[in-house]
Design a protein around this motif. Structure first.
Motif, short mmCIF file in Angstrom:
data_model
loop_
_atom_site.label_atom_id
_atom_site.label_comp_id
_atom_site.label_asym_id
_atom_site.label_seq_id
_atom_site.Cartn_x
_atom_site.Cartn_y
_atom_site.Cartn_z
N THR A 130 8.00 13.16 56.07
CA THR A 130 7.83 12.99 54.62
C THR A 130 6.48 12.39 54.29
O THR A 130 5.78 12.84 53.35
N LYS A 131 6.07 11.38 55.04
CA LYS A 131 4.78 10.73 54.76
C LYS A 131 3.61 11.71 54.96
O LYS A 131 2.64 11.68 54.19
N ILE A 132 3.72 12.56 55.96
CA ILE A 132 2.64 13.53 56.18
C ILE A 132 2.60 14.56 55.05
O ILE A 132 1.53 14.88 54.50
N GLN A 185 1.15 13.23 51.90
CA GLN A 185 -0.32 13.24 51.89
C GLN A 185 -0.85 14.65 51.65
O GLN A 185 -1.94 14.83 51.09
N ASN A 186 -0.10 15.66 52.06
CA ASN A 186 -0.59 17.03 51.98
C ASN A 186 -0.72 17.52 50.54
O ASN A 186 -1.50 18.42 50.26
N VAL A 187 0.06 16.94 49.61
CA VAL A 187 -0.01 17.42 48.23
C VAL A 187 -1.32 16.99 47.56
O VAL A 187 -2.07 17.84 47.07
N PRO A 188 -1.65 15.70 47.56
CA PRO A 188 -2.94 15.37 46.91
C PRO A 188 -4.15 15.58 47.79
O PRO A 188 -5.24 15.85 47.30
N ASP A 238 1.85 4.61 55.48
CA ASP A 238 2.18 4.97 54.10
C ASP A 238 0.90 4.99 53.27
O ASP A 238 0.17 3.99 53.22
N THR A 239 0.62 6.10 52.63
CA THR A 239 -0.52 6.16 51.72
C THR A 239 -0.07 6.00 50.29
O THR A 239 -0.86 6.08 49.36
N ARG A 240 1.23 5.78 50.09
CA ARG A 240 1.80 5.62 48.75
C ARG A 240 2.69 4.39 48.76
O ARG A 240 3.41 4.14 49.74
N PRO A 290 -5.56 10.86 45.07
CA PRO A 290 -5.50 11.60 46.33
C PRO A 290 -6.08 10.80 47.49
O PRO A 290 -7.12 10.17 47.38
N SER A 291 -5.35 10.84 48.58
CA SER A 291 -5.76 10.09 49.76
C SER A 291 -7.13 10.55 50.26
O SER A 291 -7.38 11.74 50.38
#
Length: 720
Positions: free
Chosen positions: A540-542, A545-548, A661-663, A673-674
Motif C-alpha cells: 500500500t505504501k509503495i 507513492q505511485n499516484v503522486p 511512510d511518505t504520508r 507529491p513525494s
C-alpha cells in the motif's frame, strides 16, 4: 249377434286397447326412471371419484422475480413468459371486483359454488342460438379449474369441477370466503398475451395494458380488463380494439343493471376511449449489465425455474449514484468520435460488495459485459502480483535491488528471455522494488519473478482473487497473459491489498426474499485471510507513492489518500489504472472491445497508456465517489522482513525496516507529491513506463497447474 253381445265385445276391445296403452306408458316411465336413476348414479359416481379437495395441491402459476439496487430502487423484472404479481385484496380496486362479478357470475354472492339456475339459463341460450354464447361455470368453478384440475372439455371434468367448487365454498364460507375466492380468481386468471408474455392476474394486466398499478385503474379500464378472461385473444385491445370496446361496454352495462354503478356513471365510462398504452414495465431494466450478472448468479444458486417464476425479491449491492458517477467520468474523457470504450468496477474492500459495474457500452448494441466478462491483458498492473509474492516471502522492498537493463538471455526452465523497458530503453543502474514499481521497470520485475519463481507469482495472484487461467510464465508478471483479466478480477485483487490481506468473494446479492415471507440473508462477507496485513501495508505504501510521484499522477485525489498502478499492453491495445482508497477499490480499463486494436495518438496527440485516460477517469470518478474516505489503516504489528538471496539481485536483501511512510496516515494530511524516488525522463514519466511488449511464452516448460483459489497462505475465515 244380439245387441247385448255386441256391447260386451266392444267393451272388451276398448279395455284391451287401454291396457296396452297403460302398459306401454308404464314401460316408458319405468325406462325413463331407470335411465334417470342411471344418469344420476353415473353423475354421483363421477362426483364420488373426484379426489377430496384437501388432498389436492393447488397449481402455482408462478410469479415474477424482481431485482432491486442497494437503496431499494427497482432495477427490473427477471424475464419470463408468464407475468404475474399477486396483490392483496386491500390493493384490489372494488371496481375490478364488481366488474368481474357483473360479467362473469351475477349470482356469485348467492350460490354455493354451483349456480344451477345459471346452468339452465346458459343451456337454453346456447340451444336457441345454436352456439355457445354463455357459460354455466361460476367464478368458483373457474378458480377450481385453474388451480386444481385439467382444462379438458369433458363431462367428467365438469362434474368434478362442480363438486370441488362446492367443497371450496365450504372451506371458505360466508362473505369473507366469497371475498377470498374472488381475490384468488382475479390474481390467477389469464388476461391475455402481449409480446409473447401472458399477463396472469389483475396487477400484471394493469401494467401490460395501461402501464399502471391495479390500484390506479379507472372504471372504464377496470371494465375492459374484467371482460378479457372469457376470450383474451378475441378481446385483445391491441389487436381487436373494436371488439374490446364492445366487450368493455357490455361489462359497464351489466354493472349498472346489477346496481354496482349508476346508469349515468356507466354512460360516462362508455363514452371514454379504451386508453390502452403499450408498456415496457416488464422489459425495462436499469443497469442491464449488472442485472444480467445478478440473474446468472441467482440461476446458478436456485435454478432457472425458481429465478424466473419463483417470485423472488432480490436486493443487491449496486450503488446507483456510483454507477452514474462512473459513466460521467468515462464520458468526460471519452466522448469524442472514434474514442475507445471503458469499463469500471468498484468493490468495497471491507466486505467484497460490488458497488459499481459500469461501462461505456450500450446494452442495446451489445449484451457483453465488459466489466465482468471482458478478459483483457492487464499490462504492468499485474506486476503487483509479483510485489505481493515478494513481501509475502518476507522480502524487504527497500533492501533488494535489480539492475535496470535490457534482458536477453536464456533462463533455465523457461527458455529465452528478451525484455526491454517502456520506450525501448531502460534507465541503467540499480533499483529497489520501490523505485522499480514507481518507474514500472520491466527488467526489474522480470528478474524478481525469476528469483521468486513464476509459480509463486501465480500463487500470489490466486491469493489476491485472480480466477483466470495462469500458466506460470515469467512474462505473466509483466501482464503478458493469454486470457486475463476482467476489471472485476483486478478490482477484487487490489481490494485484497486494501483490506490488509483479506480476500473477499465479490458479492452482488445481499438478500433474497421468497413468496412465503422467508428471507435468506446473504449480506455476510465471505472472506479469507490470504496475506499478512503488515506485508500488504508495504504494498500500500509503495502504491500510495505511485499516484503522486510515479506513473499514476492523473489519478491523484485532493482530499483522499489513493494508491494504485497503471498498466498498458503491447502496442497500446489495452490500458488500465487499478487502485484504491481506504474505502473503495476501483479498476478502470480502456480499449476497443472487438480485438486488440492499437490506441494511437488519441490522448493529446500521444498514445493511450495507463497513465492517460485510465488514470484520468479513475481520478475524476473517485473524486466524486470518495466523499468520506478516511485513512489507510496501519497494521497492529511491524513487517517482518527475512533474508533473501536472489540469483539476479544485486546483493542480499536485508531484514531492516520496510517502506517509509511518505504520508501522515495518523492525522490524514495529504502531502505534495513525494520528491523521491521519481522516474527519470527517459523512463517515460508522462505515460506508463511499464507498458511493454510482453514476451511470448516459451514453448519448453509445461504449463503449471492453476492452483487452488485459496492458495494465498493463512487460514480460511468462516464461510469461505
Amino acid at each position: 249377434m244380439s245387441a247385448r253381445r255386441e256391447r260386451q265385445r266392444r267393451r272388451r276391445h276398448r279395455s284391451g286397447a287401454s291396457r296396452i296403452v297403460f302398459i306401454t306408458l308404464g314401460v316408458l316411465v319405468a325406462c325413463l326412471a331407470i335411465g334417470g336413476l342411471s344418469a344420476v348414479g353415473y353423475v354421483v359416481g363421477i362426483a364420488s371419484s373426484a379426489p377430496d379437495l384437501k388432498t389436492l395441491k393447488p397449481q402455482d402459476p408462478g410469479r415474477n422475480s424482481v431485482v432491486f439496487a442497494a437503496d431499494g430502487k427497482r432495477l427490473g423484472v427477471i424475464q419470463n413468459d408468464i407475468l404475474r404479481f399477486p396483490i392483496n385484496s386491500s390493493k384490489m380496486p372494488q371496481t375490478v371486483r364488481d366488474a368481474t362479478v357483473a360479467i362473469e357470475d351475477k349470482r356469485f354472492y348467492s350460490h354455493k359454488g354451483v349456480d344451477f339456475e345459471g346452468i339452465i339459463r346458459a343451456a337454453f341460450k346456447n340451444a336457441s342460438s345454436g352456439e355457445t354464447v354463455q357459460g354455466g361455470s361460476t367464478l368458483t368453478m373457474q378458480l377450481v379449474r385453474t388451480l386444481y384440475i385439467s382444462r379438458e372439455r369433458t363431462f367428467k371434468r365438469k362434474v368434478r369441477e362442480a363438486k370441488l367448487a362446492e367443497e371450496l365454498e365450504n372451506v371458505h364460507p360466508g362473505r369473507r370466503g366469497k371475498e377470498w375466492i374472488l381475490t384468488k380468481y382475479i390474481n390467477s386468471v389469464p388476461y391475455g398475451t402481449v409480446g409473447g408474455q401472458t399477463a396472469v392476474g389483475i396487477q400484471a394486466a394493469a401494467r401490460i395494458y395501461f402501464d399502471k398499478s391495479a390500484d390506479e385503474l379507472e372504471l372504464h379500464e377496470a371494465a375492459m380488463l374484467a371482460g378479457l378472461p372469457q376470450a383474451p385473444s378475441a378481446y385483445n385491445p391491441f389487436r381487436e380494439p373494436g371488439r374490446a370496446m364492445g366487450r368493455r361496454n357490455d361489462v359497464l352495462r351489466n354493472m349498472a343493471q346489477e346496481g354496482f354503478i349508476q346508469p349515468e356513471t356507466a354512460a360516462e365510462a362508455v363514452a371514454r376511449p379504451l386508453g390502452v398504452k403499450a408498456s415496457r414495465y416488464f422489459r425495462e431494466k436499469r443497469e442491464s449489465f449488472f442485472f444480467d450478472y445478478v440473474t446468472d448468479e441467482l440461476i446458478a444458486e436456485y435454478g432457472i425455474k425458481d429465478v424466473r417464476s419463483g417470485g423472488l425479491r432480490i436486493k443487491t449491492t449496486i450503488d446507483l449514484d456510483l454507477q452514474d458517477k462512473a459513466r460521467d467520468a468515462i464520458a468526460k474523457s471519452l466522448s469524442f468520435g472514434g474514442a475507445p470504450s471503458s469499463a469500471i468496477v468498484t468493490i468495497d474492500p471491507s466486505n467484497g460488495y460490488i458497488r459499481a459495474m459500469a461501462s461505456s457500452s450500450k446494452y442495446k448494441d451489445s449484451k457483453f459485459n465488459l466489466a465482468a466478462d471482458g478478459k483483457r491483458q492487464p499490462g504492468s498492473a499485474f506486476k503487483i502480483m509479483a510485489l505481493v509474492a515478494a513481501v509475502d516471502r518476507g522480502i524487504n522492498p527497500t533492501a533488494i535491488s535489480y539492475p535496470s537493463k535490457r534482458l536477453k538471455f536464456t533462463a533455465p526452465g523457461y527458455g529465452p528471455i528478451d525484455v526491454n523497458c517502456y520506450g525501448g530503453r531502460c534507465s541503467g543502474g540499480s533499483k529497489n522494488l520501490v523505485r522499480g514499481t514507481l518507474s514500472s521497470d520491466n527488467s526489474v520485475y522480470t528478474q524478481l519473478a525469476l528469483d521468486l519463481g513464476p509459480d509463486k507469482v501465480v500463487k500470489a495472484a490466486r491469493g489476491l482473487g485472480i480466477k483466470s487461467k495462469l500458466n506460470g510464465y515469467p512474462s505473466e508478471t509483466l501482464g503478458g497473459l493469454t486470457r486475463c483479466c476482467s476489471p472485476l478480477e483486478m478490482a477484487n485483487a487490489y481490494a485484497t491489498i486494501a483490506s490488509g490481506g483479506w480476500r473477499a468473494k465479490p458479492k452482488a446479492i445481499t438478500r433474497v426474499r421468497f413468496p412465503d415471507g422467508k428471507v435468506k440473508d446473504l449480506s455476510k462477507p465471505r472472506r479469507h485471510k490470504a496475506f499478512d496485513s503488515a506485508a500488504m501495508y508495504e504494498v500500500t505504501k509503495i502504491l500510495d507513492q505511485n499516484v503522486p510521484g510515479g506513473t499514476g499522477a492523473r489519478a491523484q485525489l485532493p482530499k483522499c489518500p489513493a494508491a494504485g498502478k497503471t498498466g498498458t499492453t503491447d502496442k497500446n491495445t489495452d490500458a488500465w489504472f487499478v487502485g484504491f482508497t481506504p474505502k473503495l477499490a476501483t479498476s478502470v480499463w480502456v480499449g476497443f472491445p472487438k480485438g486488440r486494436v492499437p490506441m494511437g495518438p488519441l490522448f493529446n496527440g500521444g498514445p493511450v497508456d495507463g497513465g492517460t485516460f485510465p488514470a484520468e477517469i479513475w481520478g475524476n470518478y473517485m473524486k466524486a465517489a470518495s466523499s468520506k474516505c478516511g485513512q489507510f489503516r496501519k497494521p497492529d504489528h511491524a513487517f517482518r522482513a527475512k533474508p533473501f538471496q536472489g540469483k539476479y539481485a544485486t546483493g542480499r536483501a536485508s531484514t531492516g525496516a520496510g517502506v517509509e511512510d511518505t504520508r501522515n496516515f495518523n492525522n490524514g494530511a495529504v502531502p505534495s507529491p513525494s520528491p523521491s524516488p521519481v522516474p527519470s525522463p527517459e523512463e517515460g514519466t508522462t505515460g506508463d513506463p511499464g507498458s511493454d511488449p510482453a514476451p511470448a511464452p516459451p514453448p519448453a516448460p509445461a504449463p503449471l497447474d492453476d492452483g487452488d483459489a485459496d492458495s494465498g497462505g493463512g487460514t480460511p475465515a468462516p464461510g469461505d
